[in-house]
Design a protein around this motif. Structure first.
Motif, mmCIF file in Angstrom:
data_model
loop_
_atom_site.group_PDB
_atom_site.id
_atom_site.type_symbol
_atom_site.label_atom_id
_atom_site.label_comp_id
_atom_site.label_asym_id
_atom_site.label_seq_id
_atom_site.Cartn_x
_atom_site.Cartn_y
_atom_site.Cartn_z
ATOM 1 N N MET B 1 5.289 -19.003 0.626
ATOM 2 C CA MET B 1 4.165 -18.806 1.540
ATOM 3 C C MET B 1 4.505 -17.733 2.561
ATOM 4 O O MET B 1 3.756 -16.788 2.784
ATOM 5 N N MET B 2 5.663 -17.914 3.195
ATOM 6 C CA MET B 2 6.109 -16.926 4.171
ATOM 7 C C MET B 2 6.208 -15.547 3.521
ATOM 8 O O MET B 2 5.926 -14.535 4.143
ATOM 9 N N PHE B 3 6.638 -15.546 2.262
ATOM 10 C CA PHE B 3 6.817 -14.297 1.524
ATOM 11 C C PHE B 3 5.497 -13.537 1.462
ATOM 12 O O PHE B 3 5.401 -12.374 1.859
ATOM 13 N N ALA B 4 4.456 -14.245 1.012
ATOM 14 C CA ALA B 4 3.145 -13.611 0.870
ATOM 15 C C ALA B 4 2.621 -13.176 2.233
ATOM 16 O O ALA B 4 2.023 -12.106 2.383
ATOM 17 N N ARG B 5 2.883 -13.999 3.249
ATOM 18 C CA ARG B 5 2.387 -13.681 4.586
ATOM 19 C C ARG B 5 3.051 -12.414 5.132
ATOM 20 O O ARG B 5 2.400 -11.555 5.708
ATOM 21 N N LEU B 11 0.980 -4.941 4.862
ATOM 22 C CA LEU B 11 -0.221 -4.313 4.318
ATOM 23 C C LEU B 11 -1.257 -4.094 5.417
ATOM 24 O O LEU B 11 -1.807 -2.993 5.574
ATOM 25 N N TRP B 12 -1.480 -5.142 6.212
ATOM 26 C CA TRP B 12 -2.506 -5.081 7.249
ATOM 27 C C TRP B 12 -2.164 -4.029 8.297
ATOM 28 O O TRP B 12 -3.012 -3.236 8.710
ATOM 29 N N LYS B 13 -0.883 -3.986 8.682
ATOM 30 C CA LYS B 13 -0.427 -3.008 9.671
ATOM 31 C C LYS B 13 -0.692 -1.587 9.173
ATOM 32 O O LYS B 13 -1.230 -0.748 9.901
ATOM 33 N N ASP B 14 -0.355 -1.339 7.911
ATOM 34 C CA ASP B 14 -0.518 0.019 7.390
ATOM 35 C C ASP B 14 -1.992 0.373 7.207
ATOM 36 O O ASP B 14 -2.389 1.524 7.420
ATOM 37 N N LEU B 15 -2.781 -0.610 6.794
ATOM 38 C CA LEU B 15 -4.211 -0.340 6.636
ATOM 39 C C LEU B 15 -4.841 0.002 7.979
ATOM 40 O O LEU B 15 -5.670 0.917 8.087
ATOM 41 N N LEU B 16 -4.414 -0.734 9.013
ATOM 42 C CA LEU B 16 -4.940 -0.487 10.352
ATOM 43 C C LEU B 16 -4.562 0.922 10.807
ATOM 44 O O LEU B 16 -5.415 1.670 11.319
ATOM 45 N N THR B 17 -3.299 1.293 10.600
ATOM 46 C CA THR B 17 -2.857 2.637 10.982
ATOM 47 C C THR B 17 -3.663 3.685 10.247
ATOM 48 O O THR B 17 -4.100 4.683 10.826
ATOM 49 N N LEU B 101 3.776 -1.649 -1.386
ATOM 50 C CA LEU B 101 3.212 -1.379 -2.711
ATOM 51 C C LEU B 101 1.705 -1.573 -2.696
ATOM 52 O O LEU B 101 0.954 -0.764 -3.255
ATOM 53 N N ALA B 102 1.262 -2.642 -2.017
ATOM 54 C CA ALA B 102 -0.174 -2.916 -1.951
ATOM 55 C C ALA B 102 -0.890 -1.775 -1.223
ATOM 56 O O ALA B 102 -1.967 -1.341 -1.653
ATOM 57 N N VAL B 103 -0.290 -1.280 -0.133
ATOM 58 C CA VAL B 103 -0.891 -0.150 0.581
ATOM 59 C C VAL B 103 -1.012 1.044 -0.354
ATOM 60 O O VAL B 103 -2.075 1.668 -0.469
ATOM 61 N N ASN B 104 0.111 1.351 -1.018
ATOM 62 C CA ASN B 104 0.118 2.503 -1.912
ATOM 63 C C ASN B 104 -0.854 2.324 -3.060
ATOM 64 O O ASN B 104 -1.497 3.278 -3.503
#
Lengths: 215, 225
Positions: B1-5, B11-17, B101-104
């Motif tokens: 769970m922690m892993f996915a979080r 991902l969220w940080k990079d998307l926001l940037t 990876l998800a961001v990319n």
């Protein structure tokens, strides 16, 4: 030890030459050109051996962090690139009179060339990282990914096209070569393996000296 | 769970940037347009020639855009002095890899969609008919490119001459992905069923899986000190 290996390799190569040119019969169709096989096939087998060592040594380095593994991976990688290059060049020299062209985009030619490029990149990476320990780590990761990628490259290029004759040595069925040719190949294979060990021990010693200078 | 979080936070940080700076997306979008013109100039206006070369051009453009875009995600961390922050993140580093990876993946998928749309418009290709099979090919190809690109991008962001080394490492490894996607796209654009290229899709899926596993397992060695 290294010196003895060198002499053994030299002797083996001489014997290999004698076997390839004297003992083995001339090919009925291709003539003397076919004799380049006694360099071509041992070269690629040696290169495979070297890249397998790169994989093992890379894993060894990441698990133990001993510099010895990194030295081994680096040295084997360099020698592997040399022998892959030798394979490509000897294949080209054979291909010109036999196929009528230096190069075709045949599956095995292409995947060998890609193998060559992957490990050239591996060596370039080593040259471009200033920090010794970081370079070793990065190279190990590339060494592992490069090795596991080999079968994928192989199949993708195989499905893409093929013209090369099926492998004679590493094939499940019995090799369709006569006994004298097989023996000449074997002698050359052993000679190349000895040469590989000699070059490897030389390169390892050189790497050690390089590290001393750097330290 | 922690892993996915943890992966999600990256991902969220990079998307926001990206949403606030729009640095990568804008540049890549115009790069795609430029490529399209370059291809046109190189091949001439002959429509049949263009159509024949289309699958290759599409994925070539995609990979070229990847060379520019993929290395950036970690370069940004370095430029903004956030590298140490990533290093100090507790727990499995594989989560950071997955997040990046998800961001990319999202970035490159956007590029692929834009490229495809531009090709459809400028070269007059009917894409609607083959949209569903094409999206499967694009998905598999994007995962393949992004998985290796993220791993090597993290590596080369710490290296001299990174803009030289990144393509030299990435391109030979990407050969199976390029072959598989081009062959599958070719078949799909000719109106063949996906079953005809099932072996290519399987190869792409296998490559994706191998790259992902190697990436997750080895990333902690890349993101050290």
């Amino acid at each position: 030890m290294t010196r003895w290996l060198g002499w053994l390799a030299a002797l083996g190569l001489l014997a290999g030459l004698a076997m390839g040119f004297g003992y083995a019969p001339k090919d009925a169709v291709q003539g003397n050109v076919q004799r380049i096989m006694y360099v071509h096939v041992p070269s690629i087998l040696t290169a495979y051996l070297a890249f397998a060592l790169v994989l093992i040594a890379s894993l060894g380095y990441l698990f133990t962090r001993r510099t010895g593994w990194d030295r081994l991976a680096h040295s084997a990688g360099e020698i592997g690139v040399v022998f892959t290059g030798l394979t490509l060049v000897s294949g080209s020299i054979w291909g010109k009179p036999t196929w009528g062209t230096w190069w075709t985009w045949d599956a095995r030619l292409t995947s060998t060339a890609i193998l060559f490029l992957i490990y050239v990149g591996y060596l370039l990476l080593r040259g471009m990282v200033d920090d010794q320990e970081r370079g070793a780590r990065y190279a190990a990761v590339v060494g592992i990914l490069g090795a596991v990628n080999i079968p994928i490259v192989h199949f993708s290029v195989l499905w893409w096209r093929t013209l090369h004759q099926p492998p004679t040595i590493l094939s499940p069925e019995r090799a369709p070569v006569s006994a004298s040719i097989g023996l000449a190949l074997l002698v050359n294979g052993v000679a190349f393996a000895l040469l590989f060990l000699y070059l490897l021990s030389k390169r390892l010693a050189l790497r050690r000296l390089e590290e001393e200078i750097r330290a | 769970m922690m892993f996915a979080r943890r992966a999600w936070i990256v991902l969220w940080k990079d998307l926001l940037t990206e949403r606030r700076s729009k640095e990568s997306l804008n540049a890549l979008f115009f790069f795609a347009v430029l490529l399209l013109f370059l291809f046109e100039f190189a091949l001439g206006p002959d429509r049949e020639r263009l159509t024949a070369a289309l699958p290759g051009l599409l994925w070539l453009g995609f990979i070229l855009a990847g060379l520019l875009g993929l290395g950036r995600t970690f370069l940004v961390e370095r430029e903004n002095d956030c590298w140490e922050g990533l290093l100090l993140t507790p727990g499995d580093k594989g989560a950071i890899y997955l997040g990046k990876l998800a961001v990319n993946f999202l970035l490159m998928a956007a590029v692929a969609i834009v490229l495809l749309g531009l090709f459809g418009i400028f070269y007059n290709v009917d894409l609607w008919a083959s949209l569903a099979p094409l999206s499967i090919v694009i998905f598999l190809g994007t995962v393949g490119l992004a998985s290796v690109g993220t791993l090597f991008g993290a590596m080369t962001s710490q290296v001299r001459a990174r803009e030289l080394l990144f393509p030299l490492l990435l391109l030979p490894v990407q050969v199976p992905v390029l072959l598989g996607t081009v062959k599958a796209t070719e078949a799909v654009l000719q109106g063949l069923a996906l079953a005809e290229v099932a072996h290519w899709l399987k190869l792409l899926a296998a490559a994706d899986l191998v790259y992902l596993v190697v990436g997750i397992l080895t990333f902690e060695f890349v993101l050290e000190a």
